[in-house]
Design an enzyme around this catalytic site. Structure first.
Site, PDB file in Angstrom:
ATOM      1  N   PRO A   1       0.799  -1.194   0.024  1.00 19.53           N
ATOM      2  CG  PRO A   1      -0.226  -1.256   2.100  1.00 19.53           C
ATOM      3  CD  PRO A   1       0.560  -2.129   1.048  1.00 19.53           C
ATOM      4  CG  ASN A   2      -0.188   4.233   1.213  1.00 15.10           C
ATOM      5  OD1 ASN A   2      -1.377   4.718   0.844  1.00 15.10           O
ATOM      6  ND2 ASN A   2      -0.309   3.738   2.484  1.00 15.10           N
TER       7      ASN A   2
ATOM      8  NE  ARG B   1       3.971   6.306   1.335  1.00 12.72           N
ATOM      9  CZ  ARG B   1       4.349   5.312   1.943  1.00 12.72           C
ATOM     10  NH1 ARG B   1       4.849   4.220   0.867  1.00 12.72           N
ATOM     11  NH2 ARG B   1       4.146   5.044   2.961  1.00 12.72           N
TER      12      ARG B   1
ATOM     13  CE1 TYR C   1       8.729   4.994   2.634  1.00 14.62           C
ATOM     14  CE2 TYR C   1       7.348   6.649   2.943  1.00 14.62           C
ATOM     15  CZ  TYR C   1       7.981   5.290   3.362  1.00 14.62           C
ATOM     16  OH  TYR C   1       7.534   4.930   4.340  1.00 14.62           O
TER      17      TYR C   1
ATOM     18  CG  ASN D   1       8.267  -2.087   0.214  1.00 16.79           C
ATOM     19  OD1 ASN D   1       7.914  -2.248   1.128  1.00 16.79           O
ATOM     20  ND2 ASN D   1       8.953  -1.070  -0.239  1.00 16.79           N
TER      21      ASN D   1
ATOM     22  CB  ALA E   1       1.636   0.021   6.037  1.00 19.23           C
TER      23      ALA E   1
ATOM     24  CD  GLU F   1      10.995  -7.646   5.325  1.00 24.68           C
ATOM     25  OE1 GLU F   1      12.099  -8.211   5.891  1.00 24.68           O
ATOM     26  OE2 GLU F   1      10.118  -6.954   5.934  1.00 24.68           O
TER      27      GLU F   1
ATOM     28  CG  HIS G   1      11.242  -2.432   4.198  1.00 26.00           C
ATOM     29  ND1 HIS G   1       9.939  -2.376   3.956  1.00 26.00           N
ATOM     30  CD2 HIS G   1      11.550  -3.767   4.758  1.00 26.00           C
ATOM     31  CE1 HIS G   1       9.653  -3.532   4.709  1.00 26.00           C
ATOM     32  NE2 HIS G   1      10.510  -4.326   5.279  1.00 26.00           N
TER      33      HIS G   1
ATOM     34  NE  ARG H   1      10.263   5.615   8.439  1.00 23.85           N
ATOM     35  CZ  ARG H   1       9.280   5.563   7.477  1.00 23.85           C
ATOM     36  NH1 ARG H   1       9.833   4.948   6.507  1.00 23.85           N
ATOM     37  NH2 ARG H   1       8.160   6.236   7.561  1.00 23.85           N
TER      38      ARG H   1
HETATM   39  C1  DQA Z   1       8.139   0.941   3.518  1.00 27.20           C
HETATM   40  C2  DQA Z   1       8.469   1.190   5.105  1.00 27.20           C
HETATM   41  C3  DQA Z   1       7.055   0.930   5.764  1.00 27.20           C
HETATM   42  O1  DQA Z   1       7.372   1.047   7.085  1.00 27.20           O
HETATM   43  C4  DQA Z   1       6.116   1.948   5.354  1.00 27.20           C
HETATM   44  O2  DQA Z   1       4.839   1.557   5.864  1.00 27.20           O
HETATM   45  C5  DQA Z   1       5.764   1.839   3.786  1.00 27.20           C
HETATM   46  C6  DQA Z   1       7.202   1.697   2.802  1.00 27.20           C
HETATM   47  C7  DQA Z   1       9.482   1.098   2.703  1.00 27.20           C
HETATM   48  O3  DQA Z   1       9.711   0.765   1.525  1.00 27.20           O
HETATM   49  O4  DQA Z   1      10.685   2.017   3.527  1.00 27.20           O
HETATM   50  O5  DQA Z   1       4.833   2.282   3.294  1.00 27.20           O
HETATM   51  O6  DQA Z   1       7.938  -0.537   3.327  1.00 27.20           O
END
Ligand code: DQA
Length: 147
Positions: A9-10, A17, A22, A73, A76, A97, A99, A106
């Site tokens: 998501p997002n 964002r 990011y 990835n 959230a 995984e 990120h 964080r």
């Molecule tokens: C994320 C890190 C997560 O904590 C966050 O909720 C994201 C992006 C990252 O790529 O740094 O949406 O996965």
């Protein structure tokens, strides 16, 4: 070799964002980057992004028998999704995984990764480059597994 690249998501709002965290590059930029990395590595990929947990679970289930590995990835859902963890365990495909940000530096609520518990490795804080590293690692791992 076929690798499924999943984004949660997002991540479709990359560029818009929280650019301080990011970056300013968009999700389309990420897609182009990952596609070019896949070409470099000589692996076939499918990219899939969803804002819905169940859609990600469906995609992981559908990967069984159709893909050799998964780069994910979970965004959230990293910090909440036992369903994604269970799906990864169910199909038992090698997974890595990624990120973009360094979640280890964080908020406290970002310090747990459920899907990460079913992954061979995690790349964080490398921005887009993390996806290249993940594809490379998975390719080498899968080549080793074939031998
Ligand atoms: C994320 C890190 C997560 O904590 C966050 O909720 C994201 C992006 C990252 O790529 O740094 O949406 O996965």
């Amino acid at each position: 070799m076929k690798i499924l690249v999943l984004n949660g998501p997002n991540l479709n709002l990359l560029g818009l964002r929280e650019p301080d965290i990011y970056g300013r590059q968009t999700y389309s930029d990420l897609e182009r980057f990952v596609e070019s990395c896949a070409k470099e590595e000589g692996v076939e990929i499918k990219l899939f992004q969803s804002n819905h947990e169940g859609a990600l679970v469906d995609e992981i289930q559908a990967a069984y028998g159709n893909f050799d590995g998964i780069v994910i990835n979970p965004a959230a859902y990293t910090h909440t999704s036992v369903a994604i963890l269970d799906a990864l365990k169910a199909v038992s495909l090698p997974a890595v995984e990624v990120h973009l940000s360094d979640v280890s530096k964080r908020e406290a609520f970002r310090q747990i990764s459920y899907p990460g518990m079913a992954c061979l490795k995690t790349y964080m804080g490398l921005g887009f480059e993390g996806y290249r590293q993940a594809l490379r690692f998975l390719k080498a791992y899968l080549e080793g597994a074939k031998r």
